[in-house]
Write a protein that holds these residues in place. Structure first.
Motif, PDB file in Angstrom:
ATOM      1  N   GLN A 349       0.642  -1.022   0.233  1.00 48.49           N
ATOM      2  CA  GLN A 349      -0.378   0.089  -0.108  1.00 48.49           C
ATOM      3  C   GLN A 349       1.107   1.130  -0.281  1.00 48.49           C
ATOM      4  O   GLN A 349       2.012   1.226   0.522  1.00 48.49           O
ATOM      5  N   GLN A 350       0.740   1.808  -0.416  1.00 46.04           N
ATOM      6  CA  GLN A 350       0.835   3.946  -0.020  1.00 46.04           C
ATOM      7  C   GLN A 350       0.826   4.219   0.942  1.00 46.04           C
ATOM      8  O   GLN A 350      -0.252   3.810   1.976  1.00 46.04           O
ATOM      9  N   SER A 351       2.088   4.951   1.727  1.00 44.08           N
ATOM     10  CA  SER A 351       1.851   4.593   2.819  1.00 44.08           C
ATOM     11  C   SER A 351       3.335   6.891   2.665  1.00 44.08           C
ATOM     12  O   SER A 351       3.510   6.763   1.827  1.00 44.08           O
ATOM     13  N   ALA A 353       4.766   9.907   1.882  1.00 43.48           N
ATOM     14  CA  ALA A 353       4.464  10.434   0.550  1.00 43.48           C
ATOM     15  C   ALA A 353       4.576   9.747  -0.709  1.00 43.48           C
ATOM     16  O   ALA A 353       5.098  10.096  -1.655  1.00 43.48           O
ATOM     17  N   GLN A 355       5.363   6.913  -1.490  1.00 45.55           N
ATOM     18  CA  GLN A 355       5.594   5.806  -0.866  1.00 45.55           C
ATOM     19  C   GLN A 355       5.147   4.796  -0.774  1.00 45.55           C
ATOM     20  O   GLN A 355       4.384   4.526   0.008  1.00 45.55           O
ATOM     21  N   CYS A 356       5.494   3.281  -1.369  1.00 46.28           N
ATOM     22  CA  CYS A 356       5.096   2.040  -1.330  1.00 46.28           C
ATOM     23  C   CYS A 356       5.428   1.242  -0.165  1.00 46.28           C
ATOM     24  O   CYS A 356       6.851   1.594  -0.357  1.00 46.28           O
ATOM     25  N   VAL A 357       5.499   0.631   0.871  1.00 45.18           N
ATOM     26  CA  VAL A 357       5.474  -0.306   1.691  1.00 45.18           C
ATOM     27  C   VAL A 357       4.894  -1.774   1.279  1.00 45.18           C
ATOM     28  O   VAL A 357       3.638  -1.799   1.149  1.00 45.18           O
ATOM     29  N   GLY A 358       5.734  -3.063   1.764  1.00 43.90           N
ATOM     30  CA  GLY A 358       5.007  -4.325   1.079  1.00 43.90           C
ATOM     31  C   GLY A 358       4.872  -4.472   2.239  1.00 43.90           C
ATOM     32  O   GLY A 358       3.312  -5.426   1.509  1.00 43.90           O
ATOM     33  N   LEU A 373       5.496   1.780  -7.490  1.00 41.63           N
ATOM     34  CA  LEU A 373       6.251   1.392  -9.216  1.00 41.63           C
ATOM     35  C   LEU A 373       7.271   1.078  -8.386  1.00 41.63           C
ATOM     36  O   LEU A 373       7.900   0.669  -6.681  1.00 41.63           O
ATOM     37  N   SER A 375      11.064  -2.011  -9.735  1.00 43.76           N
ATOM     38  CA  SER A 375      12.124  -1.985 -10.812  1.00 43.76           C
ATOM     39  C   SER A 375      12.421  -3.413 -10.795  1.00 43.76           C
ATOM     40  O   SER A 375      12.494  -4.387  -9.229  1.00 43.76           O
ATOM     41  N   SER A 378      14.391  -3.674  -7.264  1.00 46.37           N
ATOM     42  CA  SER A 378      14.270  -3.597  -5.791  1.00 46.37           C
ATOM     43  C   SER A 378      12.632  -3.838  -5.560  1.00 46.37           C
ATOM     44  O   SER A 378      11.587  -4.421  -4.866  1.00 46.37           O
ATOM     45  N   LYS A 380       9.989  -7.140  -5.094  1.00 54.00           N
ATOM     46  CA  LYS A 380      10.067  -8.269  -3.530  1.00 54.00           C
ATOM     47  C   LYS A 380       8.779  -8.871  -3.920  1.00 54.00           C
ATOM     48  O   LYS A 380       8.040  -8.571  -4.008  1.00 54.00           O
ATOM     49  N   ILE A 461      11.002  -0.062 -15.415  1.00 56.23           N
ATOM     50  CA  ILE A 461       9.782   0.411 -14.390  1.00 56.23           C
ATOM     51  C   ILE A 461       8.721  -0.170 -14.209  1.00 56.23           C
ATOM     52  O   ILE A 461       8.158  -0.033 -15.297  1.00 56.23           O
TER      53      ILE A 461
ATOM     54  N   PRO B  78      12.215   3.714  -8.155  1.00 61.91           N
ATOM     55  CA  PRO B  78      10.886   3.201  -6.879  1.00 61.91           C
ATOM     56  C   PRO B  78      11.479   2.617  -6.426  1.00 61.91           C
ATOM     57  O   PRO B  78      12.495   2.410  -5.772  1.00 61.91           O
ATOM     58  N   PHE B  81      14.141   4.950  -1.023  1.00 61.45           N
ATOM     59  CA  PHE B  81      13.946   6.743   0.431  1.00 61.45           C
ATOM     60  C   PHE B  81      14.302   5.777   1.450  1.00 61.45           C
ATOM     61  O   PHE B  81      14.436   4.609   1.046  1.00 61.45           O
ATOM     62  N   LEU B  93       5.993  -1.011   9.220  1.00 62.76           N
ATOM     63  CA  LEU B  93       6.089  -1.547   7.777  1.00 62.76           C
ATOM     64  C   LEU B  93       7.591  -0.411   7.007  1.00 62.76           C
ATOM     65  O   LEU B  93       6.747  -1.518   5.680  1.00 62.76           O
ATOM     66  N   GLU B  95      10.085  -1.916   6.364  1.00 65.75           N
ATOM     67  CA  GLU B  95      11.162  -3.657   6.385  1.00 65.75           C
ATOM     68  C   GLU B  95      12.837  -3.066   5.769  1.00 65.75           C
ATOM     69  O   GLU B  95      13.550  -2.327   6.922  1.00 65.75           O
ATOM     70  N   ALA B 206      -0.810   1.440   6.951  1.00 67.73           N
ATOM     71  CA  ALA B 206      -0.014   2.250   6.193  1.00 67.73           C
ATOM     72  C   ALA B 206      -0.955   3.392   5.807  1.00 67.73           C
ATOM     73  O   ALA B 206      -0.263   4.914   5.774  1.00 67.73           O
ATOM     74  N   ASP B 210       0.453   7.544   5.701  1.00 66.53           N
ATOM     75  CA  ASP B 210      -0.073   8.717   4.965  1.00 66.53           C
ATOM     76  C   ASP B 210      -0.140  10.287   4.819  1.00 66.53           C
ATOM     77  O   ASP B 210      -0.880  10.505   5.617  1.00 66.53           O
ATOM     78  N   LEU B 211       1.523  10.297   4.757  1.00 70.60           N
ATOM     79  CA  LEU B 211       1.697  12.384   5.383  1.00 70.60           C
ATOM     80  C   LEU B 211       0.500  13.005   4.873  1.00 70.60           C
ATOM     81  O   LEU B 211      -0.047  14.045   5.353  1.00 70.60           O
TER      82      LEU B 211
END
Lengths: 741, 320
Positions: A349-351, A353, A355-358, A373, A375, A378, A380, A461, B78, B81, B93, B95, B206, B210-211
Motif C-alpha cells: 500500500q501507499q504510505s 509521501a 511511497q509503497c510499503v510492502g 512503482l 523495478s 527492488s 519483492k 519500471i 521506485p 527512500f 512497515l 522493512e 499504512a 500517509d503524510l
C-alpha cells in the motif's frame, strides 16, 4: 647538595600531579573515634590495620591517624626526585612522577617502613622489589619524567553473597608505603605514601528492576525508615536501616537519628491516653483521651495532599510493539485482518509521501486501489497466496487464487533505459493483484484473488496495481441501504433515455489522456455537486469543410450526453416519469454564413458545451440535507476557428480545443421572503453584514455570544437586571412612603 | 385622585404631585426612558460597545514529545527512500527501507523562566557512499500548553519539508513554532479538544502514516501550530562517509492569543461606555425635568414646604 627535600629540589610547576580518588568524608564523630583508637606508633600498628578487607556495605570503616614522618635527608645525586614526594592516599591508585634520568634506576616499594618500637621511619634500602603485600608498583618511563603508579592489587568491594575477593568486614586499609628509586645501591629519591582507604561503599550489586511500591499515604506512613536514604547500603546513624549489620550498628549505635527521621514514624500523640508522661498535659486530659494503637496516629496522612504524580517528562521511548490480537468475536470495521499464524495479512500500500510499503496490513472493510512503482532490483515478492486467513471466528479460510498472464505489458511497463536484448535479465513477477473479500456480519466468508503475472526485465519500471475490495454477501441492492434518497456530493448524476428501449443513459465529461487529443480521451461521469471543466483537442485540416467540422464537433459533444432525462434523486426509478427532469437543450445557432470560399476560417463552431444543473435542498434525512435536481440545461457557445500558422508554414493541421463544463447552481427550494430596500441597503437586521445590527444589541444575552453557556449568561443578566431594578425602585420618592406606611 | 410624589429636587424641597395616569406621570416616564435608553443606543451604534474578542500575550509551555517521523527521498526511482520514526508500527512497515538515524535533541530555557524557549534538533542519517538525499520530510511532535486564560492543552506538530534537485549533505532550518488560530479560545476552563496524538502511532495500517492523511487530519483542527521557516538552507557536497544531517532550531515564541471574553468582562467594558454617555443624558434631562416641573408646563400640584423664616419655626409647624 645536602638536604634535597622533595619540594625544594623539584620543579613544582612542571609536573605536579597528584591523582587520588577521594571517598566521601565521614562525619566528624567517626574521625574522633578513630583517632582515639589509634595511637601513633602504638601496638596496633600494622597488623591491626591489616584487619582490613571485607565489607558488607557502605561506609563503615575505621579511621586512623598517622604520625607525621619526617623525611630523612637522603643522598641526592643529580636532581632526581619524586614529585610529589608525599601522598595521602585514599583511593586504590596513586600517581607520582619521578623527575630525572630514569635509565638504570630501580624502583622498589617497601611496606611499613616504620620502626615498630619507635614509630620512626626506617632508613630505606634498595633491596626491595616492585611488589609488597597487596601493593604493586608500575613505572612508565619517560625522557626526563617517569610516571610512578602505586596501586592496590586487591579490591575493597563490599562482600556480596557470591563474591570471593572482597572485604569480609567493614574496614579500611591503613598502611604506610615507601617507594624508593635506586641506581645500584644508591638511593636517588624516595616517595612516602600514607594509605588510608576505606572499603568501597558504593553499591555494586544488581539494582532491582522492580520499582518500589509506594504505599497509599492516606493509610500508611510513607516510609517506615525515613533516614534509609541509600538502597542496598547501610546509611550511617540510621539505626532503623535494615541493611546495617550488627557490626556496623555497634559503630554508631549511640548516635542514632531520633524522631521521625530516625524511624519513629508513629510518635505518640497528645490525645493518647497512654502518653500521660508528656510534660504538657491539657486540663481535660484524663477524661477525653483516646484509646488507640499507635498505628492510628493523627499524623497519618498529614503530608498527603491527594494523589500527586510526578510530571511526565517526555523522552525517547520506543514503546514495545504489540502483536496483533486474535479476533474471536469477528472483525469490526478497521480491524486488521489476521492470518493463521496470527500475523497481519499484508498487501502493498501507499504510505508517507506516496511511497509503497510492502507489508502493510489490510483493514477490514477498507477498500483501496493503489499503484506502486517497482523495478527488477527492488522487486519483492509479497505474502504467499497459500496463507490461510482468520475468518473472524477463529477458523481459517483459503484464498481462491486465479493466476492470469498479462496481455498488454505496455500498460504496466515504462522502459527507463534501452538495453541490448541479449543481456537483459527478465523475471516473472506479479503485475497486479485484485483481492475480493466477501464478508458477512464481521466474518470473512470468501477471498478471491486474481493475480496477473508477467515478465519484468532489467531496466524497466513496473507499475504494480493492488486492489482490495470488500463485498457484502447480503446486500445485492446496495442502494436500498442508503436511506437518503437525495443526491450526495460526489455521487454520479443519474441519466436516462426514457424514450428508448434501454433507459440507461449517461452524462459524461472527458477525461483527457496523453497529448489530450479527443481520439484518446475517455469519459468520466458527471459527479453531483462538483463543478467540472474538461476538454480535448481536435486536429483540423486546413482544407476542412466548415459544415463538416461543425457536425463533427457537435457529434463529439453530443457523445457526452447520451440521455434525454436526468434523475431528480439518486434513487429515481426508470418506470416513473415523475422522477426525471428533461434536459433542456439550447441548440447552437446554426449559421449559414458563407466564408466566401476562404480556407482555414470557420465561424460559429459550437466548441463549448455548457451543462447547467440547478438543484435545491428539499429537506433533510437524519440531519443530512436531501438534495434534488430541479432542472438541467445544455447550451453551446460558439467560437471562430481560424487556421493558425505563420507565413510559409508547412503543416496542414491546426488544433481546435473543444470543452465541456458542468456547473451546479443551488437555488432555494422556496422563494425567499422579499427584502425591503431599506433592509437591503442598511442591513439593520443582518448581523453578517452589519456589525451594529439590532439582534446583537444585547449581545451577551443573545445566542450570538458563545463564550459562556446561554443559561449562565441569562442568569447573570437577570441578576444584574434585578439589582438595577431594586436600585431604581428604592430610590424613587414614593417608595419610601410606601415602605413607611 | 390620590396624589403621589412624582418628583422632588433637593434645592427647594418642592414636591410635585399628580395622578399616576396624568400627563405629568407619562411625561416623566418618557423622560426617564429617554434618559436611559438612548445612551445604550448611542454606545452600541457607534461600534465597539460589546467586547467580542480580546487578546493576551503568553509564552506557551512547549515540550518536544520526542516523537519523530522521518522520510528521506533518495531519488526518483521506485522505492528509493529511507524512513524512520519513533513509532514501531511505522518502522515495521518499512522493512529494508528502515534506517535508524542518530538523533540528538536539547531543549533550552534561555531566560531561565521555567519555560523552554527553543529546541535544538539534530538528525544524522547514515548513508552508503552511493546514496544521495534529494529531499526530506520530517514531522516533530510537541505538546503545547497555554495557561493564562483557559488552560489549553494540545499535541501539535512541526512539519519540515524540503526538496532539492541537487543532492544535499545537510539541511539547516531555524524558525518559529507559531500558533495558528482559526477560532477564539475560551476565557476560562480546560480545553483538551486537541490533546490527541497527531500521528496515530499505534495503528499498524499504512494509510495512517500517509503524510497527506496526517496533514489533512491536523488541519481539520481549529487551533494548530505551524513551523515557519522562511529560509531553510540546503547544503550540498556530502563526503562519501558522512551522514546526511538535519539541523533544526525551533523557537517557541511568545504568542498573541485571541480569546472570547467572559460575561463580566463584556459587561464591564460596556458599562464604562454606557455610563460615560449616560452622565450627559442625566444632566440634560435633569435640567429639562426641573424646567418642566418648575414652570408648570405639566400640570402638577407643587407641595412646597412653607418656606419659614427660621428653620426652628418650620420644625414646630411640622411637628404640630
Amino acid at each position: 647538595m645536602a638536604a634535597c627535600g622533595g619540594l625544594r629540589c623539584g620543579d613544582g610547576g612542571r609536573a605536579a600531579a597528584l591523582s587520588v580518588r577521594r571517598f566521601p568524608a565521614l562525619p566528624l564523630p567517626w574521625r574522633r573515634a578513630g583517632a582515639a583508637r589509634w595511637r601513633p606508633g602504638g601496638r596496633r600498628s600494622a597488623p591491626g590495620a591489616r584487619r582490613s578487607a571485607m565489607g558488607v556495605t557502605g561506609f563503615g570503616a575505621l579511621l586512623m591517624l598517622l604520625l607525621l614522618l619526617l623525611l630523612r635527608a637522603a643522598p641526592c645525586p643529580g636532581d632526581s626526585v619524586f614529585q610529589p614526594s608525599f601522598i595521602h592516599m585514599s583511593g586504590s591508585r596513586v600517581n607520582s612522577f619521578f623527575l630525572g634520568n630514569s635509565s638504570g634506576v630501580n624502583f622498589s616499594i617497601i611496606l611499613n617502613p616504620r620502626d615498630a618500637e619507635t614509630g620512626k621511619l626506617q632508613l630505606a634500602n634498595c633491596s626491595g622489589n616492585r611488589r609488597a603485600g597487596d601493593w604493586k608498583l608500575d613505572v612508565t618511563p619517560g625522557v626526563n619524567t617517569s610516571k610512578v603508579t602505586v596501586s592496590l592489587s586487591r579490591t575493597l568491594e563490599l562482600c556480596l553473597p557470591n563474591a570471593t575477593e572482597c572485604c569480609p568486614s567493614p574496614l579500611c586499609m591503613l598502611e604506610t608505603l615507601q617507594v624508593v628509586a635506586c641506581r645500584g645501591s644508591v638511593m636517588l629519591a624516595q616517595l612516602l605514601i600514607q594509605a588510608e582507604i576505606f572499603a568501597n561503599s558504593s553499591f555494586a550489586g544488581n539494582v532491582s528492576e522492580n520499582a518500589t511500591i509506594i504505599p497509599n499515604q492516606a493509610f500508611k506512613p510513607l516510609g517506615s525508615c525515613p533516614c534509609d536514604l541509600t538502597a542496598g547500603a547501610c546509611d550511617v546513624r540510621c539505626c532503623c536501616d535494615l541493611e546495617c549489620t550488627p557490626d556496623l550498628l555497634q559503630l554508631f549505635s549511640e548516635s542514632c537519628f531520633t524522631g521521625v527521621f530516625g524511624g519513629d514514624v508513629n510518635p505518640p500523640f497528645d490525645q493518647l491516653c497512654s502518653s500521660q508522661s508528656m510534660e504538657y498535659t491539657p486540663e481535660w486530659f484524663p477524661f477525653l483521651c483516646v484509646q488507640s494503637s499507635l498505628d492510628n496516629t493523627p499524623f497519618l496522612g498529614y503530608f498527603y495532599h491527594g494523589s500527586t504524580s510526578t510530571p511526565k517528562v517526555p523522552s525517547f521511548k520506543i514503546p514495545l510493539q504489540t502483536s496483533p490480537g486474535k479476533p474471536f468475536t469477528g472483525y469490526r470495521e478497521g480491524d486488521p485482518i489476521i492470518t493463521e499464524e496470527d500475523e497481519y495479512f499484508t498487501v502493498p500500500q501507499q504510505s508517507m509521501a506516496g511511497q509503497c510499503v510492502g507489508n502493510a496490513p489490510v483493514a477490514y472493510l477498507h477498500n483501496f486501489d493503489v499503484k506502486c512503482l517497482t523495478s527488477l532490483e527492488s522487486y519483492k515478492e509479497g505474502l504467499p497466496h497459500d496463507v490461510r486467513i482468520n475468518s473472524g471466528t477463529a477458523d481459517f479460510i483459503q484464498q481462491n487464487v486465479v493466476y492470469r498472464a498479462i496481455t498488454d505489458r505496455s500498460k504496466f511497463i515504462t522502459e527507463s533505459e534501452n538495453l541490448l536484448a541479449a543481456e537483459v535479465l527478465c523475471q516473472n513477477v506479479t503485475f497486479a493483484e485484485h483481492y475480493k473479500f466477501t464478508w458477512k456480519d464481521g466474518n470473512i466468508e470468501q477471498i478471491n484473488v486474481t493475480v496477473f503475472l508477467g515478465s519484468l526485465c532489467d531496466g524497466e519500471i513496473l507499475t504494480q496495481r493492488f486492489t482490495v475490495e470488500f463485498l457484502s454477501l447480503n446486500s445485492t441492492d446496495g442502494e436500498d441501504l442508503f436511506e437518503n434518497p437525495g443526491y450526495q456530493v460526489g455521487k454520479p448524476v443519474k441519466a436516462a433515455n426514457l424514450n428508448a428501449s434501454d433507459p440507461l443513459g449517461s452524462l459524461n465529461i472527458w477525461q483527457p489522456a496523453g497529448r489530450g487529443l479527443c481520439a484518446s480521451a475517455t469519459y468520466r461521469p458527471v459527479l453531483f455537486g462538483v463543478d467540472s471543466y474538461s476538454g480535448c483537442i481536435l486536429e483540423v485540416d486546413i482544407n476542412e469543410d466548415c459544415s463538416l467540422l461543425r457536425g463533427n464537433v457537435t457529434e463529439k459533444l453530443n457523445a457526452l450526453i447520451r440521455a434525454t432525462h436526468i434523475g431528480k434523486r439518486d434513487n429515481s426509478s426508470y418506470s416513473d416519469v415523475n422522477d426525471w427532469v428533461e434536459i433542456i437543450r439550447l441548440d447552437p445557432f446554426s449559421s449559414n454564413v458563407s466564408t466566401g470560399g476562404l480556407r482555414g476560417i470557420c465561424p460559429d463552431i459550437p466548441a463549448n458545451l455548457n451543462i447547467r444543473i440547478i438543484f435545491a435542498k428539499v429537506g433533510a434525512v437524519q440531519g443530512i440535507p436531501q438534495q434534488q435536481i430541479l432542472a438541467v440545461q445544455i447550451s453551446y457557445s460558439t467560437v471562430l476557428w481560424q487556421f493558425q500558422c505563420g507565413i510559409g508554414c508547412k503543416n496542414t493541421l491546426s488544433i481546435l480545443p473543444i470543452t465541456a463544463s458542468v456547473q451546479f447552481i443551488e437555488v432555494p427550494a422556496q422563494p425567499p421572503p422579499p427584502v425591503t430596500r431599506y433592509r437591503r441597503i442598511y442591513a439593520e437586521f443582518d448581523c453578517n453584514k452589519n456589525e451594529v445590527c439590532w439582534p446583537q444589541l444585547l449581545y451577551p444575552l443573545t445566542r450570538f455570544y458563545t463564550g459562556e453557556p446561554y443559561s449562565q449568561c441569562l442568569a447573570k443578566g437577570l441578576f444584574l437586571a434585578f439589582l438595577v431594578l431594586l436600585a431604581a425602585i428604592t430610590s424613587n420618592p414614593w417608595f419610601s412612603k410606601l415602605w413607611n406606611r | 385622585m390620590a396624589g403621589v410624589d412624582l418628583f422632588s429636587h433637593p434645592a427647594l424641597y418642592t414636591r410635585y404631585r399628580a395622578g399616576l395616569c396624568s400627563a405629568a406621570a407619562l411625561a416623566l416616564l418618557l423622560i426617564t426612558a429617554l434618559t436611559y435608553v438612548p445612551p445604550l443606543l448611542v454606545a452600541y451604534r457607534s461600534h465597539g460597545f460589546w467586547l467580542k474578542q480580546s487578546a493576551y500575550l503568553e509564552q506557551p509551555t512547549v515540550r518536544f514529545r520526542y516523537e519523530v517521523l522521518f522520510v528521506a527521498t533518495m531519488g526518483s526511482g521506485p522505492g528509493s527512500f529511507l524512513a524512520w520514526s519513533t513509532f514501531p508500527a511505522f518502522n515495521r512497515l518499512q522493512e529494508d527501507r528502515l534506517r535508524v538515524p542518530l538523533l540528538s535533541t536539547r531543549e533550552e530555557d534561555k531566560n531561565q523562566d521555567g519555560k523552554m524557549d527553543q529546541l535544538h534538533f539534530k538528525l544524522e542519517l547514515p548513508l552508503r557512499p552511493a546514496e544521495h538525499v534529494v529531499g526530506i520530510q520530517l514531522i516533530l511532535l510537541f505538546s503545547y500548553q497555554l495557561y493564562r486564560m483557559s488552560t489549553f492543552v494540545m499535541q501539535s506538530m512541526a512539519f519540515l519539508q524540503f526538496f532539492s534537485p541537487v543532492p544535499g549533505s545537510q539541511l539547516y532550518v531555524n524558525g518559529d513554532l507559531k500558533l495558528n488560530q482559526r477560532q477564539l479560545l475560551n476565557h476560562c476552563g480546560l480545553d483538551t479538544r486537541y490533546n490527541v496524538s497527531v500521528v496515530n502511532g499505534t495503528s499498524p495500517f499504512a494509510s495512517d502514516y500517509d503524510l497527506a492523511n496526517i496533514i489533512a487530519a491536523y488541519w481539520d483542527r481549529n487551533v494548530t501550530t505551524v513551523f515557519s521557516d522562511p529560509s531553510p538552507v540546503w547544503m550540498t557536497g556530502r563526503a562519501t562517509d558522512a551522514p546526511f544531517i538535519v539541523n533544526a532550531t525551533i523557537h517557541y515564541p511568545v504568542e498573541v492569543i485571541l480569546y472570547q471574553p467572559g460575561f463580566w468582562e463584556i459587561i464591564k467594558f460596556a458599562w464604562i461606555q454606557y455610563v460615560s454617555i449616560l452622565l450627559i443624558f442625566l444632566w440634560v434631562f435633569g435640567r429639562i425635568k426641573t424646567f418642566l416641573f418648575q414652570n408648570q408646563v405639566l400640570t402638577t400640584i407643587p407641595v412646597s414646604p412653607v418656606l419659614p423664616v427660621s428653620p426652628v419655626l418650620s420644625y414646630k409647624q411640622h411637628q404640630s
